[in-house]
Design a protein around this motif. Structure first.
Motif, PDB file in Angstrom:
ATOM      1  N   PRO A  36       8.625   5.438  -4.387  1.00 14.03           N
ATOM      2  CA  PRO A  36       9.202   4.679  -5.517  1.00 14.03           C
ATOM      3  C   PRO A  36      10.711   4.558  -5.371  1.00 14.03           C
ATOM      4  CG  PRO A  36       8.461   6.849  -6.227  1.00 14.03           C
ATOM      5  CD  PRO A  36       8.071   6.701  -4.791  1.00 14.03           C
ATOM      6  N   GLN A  37      11.217   3.426  -5.821  1.00 12.53           N
ATOM      7  CA  GLN A  37      12.669   3.193  -5.711  1.00 12.53           C
ATOM      8  C   GLN A  37      13.373   3.560  -6.980  1.00 12.53           C
ATOM      9  OE1 GLN A  37      13.371  -0.774  -4.384  1.00 12.53           O
ATOM     10  NE2 GLN A  37      12.311  -0.445  -2.464  1.00 12.53           N
ATOM     11  N   LEU A  56       0.816  -1.207   0.000  1.00 15.10           N
ATOM     12  CA  LEU A  56       0.000   0.000   0.000  1.00 15.10           C
ATOM     13  C   LEU A  56       0.854   1.264   0.000  1.00 15.10           C
ATOM     14  CD1 LEU A  56      -2.793  -0.985   2.556  1.00 15.10           C
ATOM     15  CD2 LEU A  56      -3.009  -0.808   0.076  1.00 15.10           C
ATOM     16  N   LEU A  57       1.997   1.216   0.654  1.00 16.78           N
ATOM     17  CA  LEU A  57       2.865   2.390   0.765  1.00 16.78           C
ATOM     18  C   LEU A  57       3.844   2.528  -0.396  1.00 16.78           C
ATOM     19  CD1 LEU A  57       3.613   2.157   4.569  1.00 16.78           C
ATOM     20  CD2 LEU A  57       2.258   3.925   3.432  1.00 16.78           C
TER      21      LEU A  57
END
Length: 94
Positions: free
Chosen positions: A93-94, A87-88
């Motif tokens: 974003p990576q 959800l997080l």
């Protein structure tokens, strides 16, 4: 994170302590966690059932800037930690 739970509910009694432990472990800011206890009819506090579309408890909602990113209702699909990461993830974003 907004959590609607009932102390009379076995799922809430199982998931809420687990959630609080996870939040403590990751040092989640306590001012960003809202807990709302409801009665069996989910009508007290007034309007909570309709405002958050509560059908079952516990309901753990991940909200960001007023928008709901997703929710966990009754029990996680995988694990509580795994579901929260999913959800997080869009927020980090990576």
């Amino acid at each position: 994170i907004l959590v609607v739970y009932g102390m009379w509910c076995s799922d809430s009694r199982r998931e809420l302590p687990h959630l609080l432990k996870v939040m403590d472990e990751v040092r989640f800011p306590s001012n960003q966690l809202t807990l709302i206890a409801v009665d069996r009819s989910m009508e007290i506090p007034p309007g909570v059932k309709q405002e958050y579309a509560i059908t079952n408890v516990p309901t753990i909602m991940v909200r960001y800037r007023g928008l709901e990113m997703g929710r966990i209702t009754e029990s996680p699909r995988t694990t509580l930690e795994g579901d929260l990461v999913n959800l997080l993830a869009p927020l980090f974003p990576q």
